[in-house]
Write a protein that holds these residues in place. Structure first.
Motif, PDB file in Angstrom:
ATOM      1  N   PRO A 290      23.988  14.882   8.293  1.00 53.26           N
ATOM      2  CA  PRO A 290      23.439  14.819   9.517  1.00 53.26           C
ATOM      3  C   PRO A 290      22.049  15.642   9.586  1.00 53.26           C
ATOM      4  O   PRO A 290      21.776  16.637   9.023  1.00 53.26           O
ATOM      5  CB  PRO A 290      24.511  15.776  10.402  1.00 53.26           C
ATOM      6  CG  PRO A 290      25.757  15.846   9.662  1.00 53.26           C
ATOM      7  CD  PRO A 290      25.317  15.492   8.150  1.00 53.26           C
ATOM      8  N   LYS A 291      20.930  14.976  10.188  1.00 51.16           N
ATOM      9  CA  LYS A 291      19.711  15.667  10.197  1.00 51.16           C
ATOM     10  C   LYS A 291      19.380  17.155  10.565  1.00 51.16           C
ATOM     11  O   LYS A 291      18.651  17.651  10.310  1.00 51.16           O
ATOM     12  CB  LYS A 291      18.639  14.518  10.715  1.00 51.16           C
ATOM     13  CG  LYS A 291      18.737  13.298   9.805  1.00 51.16           C
ATOM     14  CD  LYS A 291      18.048  13.600   8.315  1.00 51.16           C
ATOM     15  CE  LYS A 291      18.434  12.444   7.487  1.00 51.16           C
ATOM     16  NZ  LYS A 291      19.058  12.706   6.206  1.00 51.16           N
ATOM     17  N   SER A 292      20.272  17.346  11.787  1.00 51.50           N
ATOM     18  CA  SER A 292      20.509  18.629  12.113  1.00 51.50           C
ATOM     19  C   SER A 292      21.673  19.081  12.696  1.00 51.50           C
ATOM     20  O   SER A 292      22.623  18.399  12.684  1.00 51.50           O
ATOM     21  CB  SER A 292      19.359  18.470  13.597  1.00 51.50           C
ATOM     22  OG  SER A 292      19.841  17.756  14.460  1.00 51.50           O
ATOM     23  N   GLY A 293      21.777  20.291  12.948  1.00 46.33           N
ATOM     24  CA  GLY A 293      23.020  20.644  13.694  1.00 46.33           C
ATOM     25  C   GLY A 293      23.196  22.167  13.098  1.00 46.33           C
ATOM     26  O   GLY A 293      22.402  22.590  12.300  1.00 46.33           O
ATOM     27  N   SER A 294      24.312  22.772  13.578  1.00 43.64           N
ATOM     28  CA  SER A 294      24.618  24.226  13.126  1.00 43.64           C
ATOM     29  C   SER A 294      24.869  24.150  11.671  1.00 43.64           C
ATOM     30  O   SER A 294      25.535  22.989  11.239  1.00 43.64           O
ATOM     31  CB  SER A 294      25.782  24.470  13.956  1.00 43.64           C
ATOM     32  OG  SER A 294      26.461  25.473  13.303  1.00 43.64           O
ATOM     33  N   VAL A 295      24.818  25.089  10.710  1.00 43.11           N
ATOM     34  CA  VAL A 295      25.021  25.500   9.288  1.00 43.11           C
ATOM     35  C   VAL A 295      26.050  26.429   9.331  1.00 43.11           C
ATOM     36  O   VAL A 295      26.462  26.860   8.324  1.00 43.11           O
ATOM     37  CB  VAL A 295      23.887  25.408   8.587  1.00 43.11           C
ATOM     38  CG1 VAL A 295      23.368  24.067   8.485  1.00 43.11           C
ATOM     39  CG2 VAL A 295      23.118  26.710   9.026  1.00 43.11           C
ATOM     40  N   ARG A 296      26.418  27.100  10.377  1.00 44.27           N
ATOM     41  CA  ARG A 296      27.163  28.503  10.178  1.00 44.27           C
ATOM     42  C   ARG A 296      28.043  28.764  11.393  1.00 44.27           C
ATOM     43  O   ARG A 296      27.298  28.975  12.542  1.00 44.27           O
ATOM     44  CB  ARG A 296      26.221  29.627   9.697  1.00 44.27           C
ATOM     45  CG  ARG A 296      26.951  30.837   9.390  1.00 44.27           C
ATOM     46  CD  ARG A 296      26.029  31.922   9.033  1.00 44.27           C
ATOM     47  NE  ARG A 296      26.694  33.113   8.602  1.00 44.27           N
ATOM     48  CZ  ARG A 296      26.176  34.238   8.238  1.00 44.27           C
ATOM     49  NH1 ARG A 296      24.947  34.273   8.114  1.00 44.27           N
ATOM     50  NH2 ARG A 296      27.051  35.381   8.103  1.00 44.27           N
ATOM     51  N   VAL A 297      29.036  29.172  11.260  1.00 39.00           N
ATOM     52  CA  VAL A 297      29.862  29.691  12.506  1.00 39.00           C
ATOM     53  C   VAL A 297      29.717  31.055  12.464  1.00 39.00           C
ATOM     54  O   VAL A 297      30.000  31.690  11.532  1.00 39.00           O
ATOM     55  CB  VAL A 297      31.431  29.177  12.302  1.00 39.00           C
ATOM     56  CG1 VAL A 297      32.116  29.854  13.349  1.00 39.00           C
ATOM     57  CG2 VAL A 297      31.561  27.746  12.232  1.00 39.00           C
ATOM     58  N   LYS A 298      29.215  31.689  13.521  1.00 36.02           N
ATOM     59  CA  LYS A 298      29.057  32.987  13.691  1.00 36.02           C
ATOM     60  C   LYS A 298      30.488  33.763  13.696  1.00 36.02           C
ATOM     61  O   LYS A 298      31.201  33.468  14.570  1.00 36.02           O
ATOM     62  CB  LYS A 298      28.290  33.576  14.546  1.00 36.02           C
ATOM     63  CG  LYS A 298      26.724  33.409  14.358  1.00 36.02           C
ATOM     64  CD  LYS A 298      26.005  33.995  15.385  1.00 36.02           C
ATOM     65  CE  LYS A 298      25.151  35.102  14.924  1.00 36.02           C
ATOM     66  NZ  LYS A 298      24.466  35.914  16.074  1.00 36.02           N
TER      67      LYS A 298
END
Lengths: 378, 196
Positions: A290-298
């Motif tokens: 996916p070209k964008s989006g979250s990479v980490r759950v805080k």
């Protein structure tokens, strides 16, 4: 058990024809390791591997630090493959805490993990070259490895000790324009490693020294519980990326490499073939990501497990299956962390492979086990 | 660090008490158990009855607790009938409050393709001594080396790290620690790291 003297110091009776030779524990380019061999003339009659010179107590240290601060030190046993050694730990902690990882982070993890596998294999290959006295094969992989190290540096900020994987994803998103640079470098890298066939793998001197030495049969490979390239060189098709896919490996297009010979040549060839598959995986993952989006759950600081619980996760590292057994008792620190590493599991094969071999073949057999002393000792 | 507001923090703020955690897994178990794994556990229970205790059945992981007297028989059954052919990992876990040390075998299979995802966890416990004399106290277990050859180095490691002597293991020497190590087995909980 001998009460007066520790077993290693007790006197032993030996045959007059047999000479005991300590090989090591000086640094053969990777970490201290001793092999005690008994030789009759030029032939090895018995071999006793003696690891432990680089034992760092990683598992003990992990009991004193919380789930997050464990990350930077748990990668130390094999810094060239630091993403893969953290992988099972991070997957385990995610299961303990019940975290769902964002899609983009899974792709970044797979790309980092495959880049790291190549970086490790290149270093291993460089040392294999110099173990056999082939100094060009030391220089080439050591140089080409820099291509991928640069990529990982852009990605994670550090050249070797990345500490990039965290429970809940990865530490940072990719830098701008990373995909293009990565694709270009990986394509060039693949072109380069294909040239190794001419200088190394098709080289009659290498074949003469490694073919038919240290043959491990399929049956023995299974019985001894070997893993990774050692297992696959003996004809067992077992790669955890296919057999128990983690993250998004089941959506990617690649194949596993299996050879039937079980000799040192096959064992040295499998990691090289794996690197080409890694290039395929990276290209496919870059395309599908996916070209964008979250990479980490805080996470909140000091995450805790939910009471008494245990988890065993495993991934395919550069040296085979890498398992992590985590026991939690509901505190912020794990109760017990056990790393079951490929190097340690493959070491058991060494006495079998060296028995009856010539002493001169020892380096070729030893290093073909894809053995990393520091990882085995932890 | 990414700044995602849509992802809620995972952890709940309330402190988890041991009593409440024990009730948590039970309703989950009643909802559904993975079929294949349940079948594996049932086969073992069918054979050994109350001598084995199924600790959990999770996707790809089944855990069986057995007593030290039964472990060899159960391991032989796992190898000969259920086709588990090697040990992936052998871990020791120290429980000082129970006065026991747990030894956990993680078994896998290369030959049976239906088991390639599975890891069978076989656990047993040895008596723990306050002042250990490794090899010469009551902390002993039968070795599984005759059943699974691959446990050889793992059991040597547990002997030096926890002081669990494996009866029937042909080679109980030290592996990672120095030959002249004279302190407590270092992975026991009462062996403290300096400064921590």
């Amino acid at each position: 058990m001998n009460n007066e003297l520790p077993p290693g110091l007790a006197l032993q009776k030996v045959d007059e024809r047999i000479m005991t030779l300590n090989v090591g524990p000086q640094h053969p380019g990777s970490g201290h390791m001793r092999i005690i061999v008994q030789i009759d003339g030029d032939f090895i009659v018995a071999c006793d591997p003696d690891p432990g010179y680089v034992h760092r107590g990683e598992e003990k240290m992990a009991e004193y630090r919380n789930y997050i601060t464990n990350i930077p030190h748990l990668e130390r046993p094999v810094i060239h493959d630091s993403c893969n050694i953290l992988y099972p730990y991070v997957l385990g902690v995610e299961e303990l805490l019940g975290i769902e990882v964002p899609e983009r982070a899974k792709y970044i993890r797979v790309i980092a993990s495959e880049l790291n596998r190549c970086v490790y294999t290149m270093y291993w290959l460089a040392i294999y070259g110099i173990f056999l006295g082939h100094s060009t094969m030391f220089m080439w992989p050591a140089g080409d490895r820099e291509l991928l190290i640069d990529l990982l540096e852009k990605m994670t900020g550090a050249r070797v000790t990345h500490a990039h994987f965290v429970p809940g994803g990865v530490r940072n998103d990719l830098p701008p324009n990373f995909e293009d640079v990565c694709l270009r470098q990986v394509n060039y890298f693949e072109k380069r490693i294909k040239e190794y066939a001419a200088i190394f793998y098709d080289n009659p001197i290498l074949i003469a020294r490694t073919a038919n030495t240290g043959v491990l049969s399929r049956q023995d490979a299974i019985r001894l519980g070997t893993t990774g390239s050692v297992l696959r060189a003996s004809g067992v098709d077992y790669d955890l990326r296919k057999k128990e896919p983690y993250d998004i490996y089941d959506e990617l297009d690649f194949q596993t490499n299996v050879l039937k010979e079980g000799d040192s040549y096959a064992r040295s060839k499998i990691p090289w073939l794996d690197m080409m598959e890694s290039c395929r995986i990276i290209r496919h993952a870059l395309q599908k990501m996916p070209k964008s989006g979250s990479v980490r759950v805080k996470l909140k600081p000091n995450p805790k497990g939910k009471g008494l619980d245990s988890v065993y996760k495993r991934v395919e590292s550069g040296r085979g299956s890498l398992g992590c057994y985590i026991v939690s008792d509901g505190k912020p620190e794990p109760y017990r962390v056990k790393l079951s590493v490929g190097s340690f599991r493959n070491l058991i094969a060494l006495p079998y492979l060296l028995k009856g071999e010539k002493l001169g073949n020892m380096p070729a057999v030893y290093w073909s086990l894809n053995y990393w002393p520091v990882e085995a000792d932890r | 660090m990414s700044s995602d507001s849509d992802n809620e923090p995972i952890e709940t703020t309330s402190d988890v008490t041991p009593a409440s955690t024990k009730t948590n897994p039970t309703p989950e178990k009643e909802i559904e158990l993975p079929k294949f794994e349940k079948g594996l556990a049932d086969k073992i229970v069918e054979k050994f009855g109350t001598r084995v205790k199924v600790a959990f059945v999770k996707p790809d992981r089944v855990r069986i607790n057995v007593s030290r007297d039964d472990i060899k028989e159960v391991a032989e059954f796992l190898r000969d009938v259920l086709n588990f052919d090697h040990a992936e990992s052998v871990s020791g876990v120290d429980y000082p409050q129970d006065k026991e040390i747990e030894v956990v075998y993680h078994l896998g299979s290369y030959t049976d393709s239906s088991l390639s995802r599975q890891v069978l966890v076989l656990a047993t416990r040895a008596q723990r001594e306050e002042n250990p004399i490794p090899g010469n106290d009551a902390t002993k277990l039968p070795s599984l080396r005759e059943v699974f050859y691959s446990v050889e180095f793992h059991e040597r490691e547990i002997f030096e790290m926890f002081g669990v002597y494996f009866q029937g293991h042909p080679d109980n020497r030290r592996l990672l620690l120095p030959e002249d190590w004279a302190d407590l087995p270092p992975l026991r909980k009462d062996f403290a790291i300096k400064g921590r």
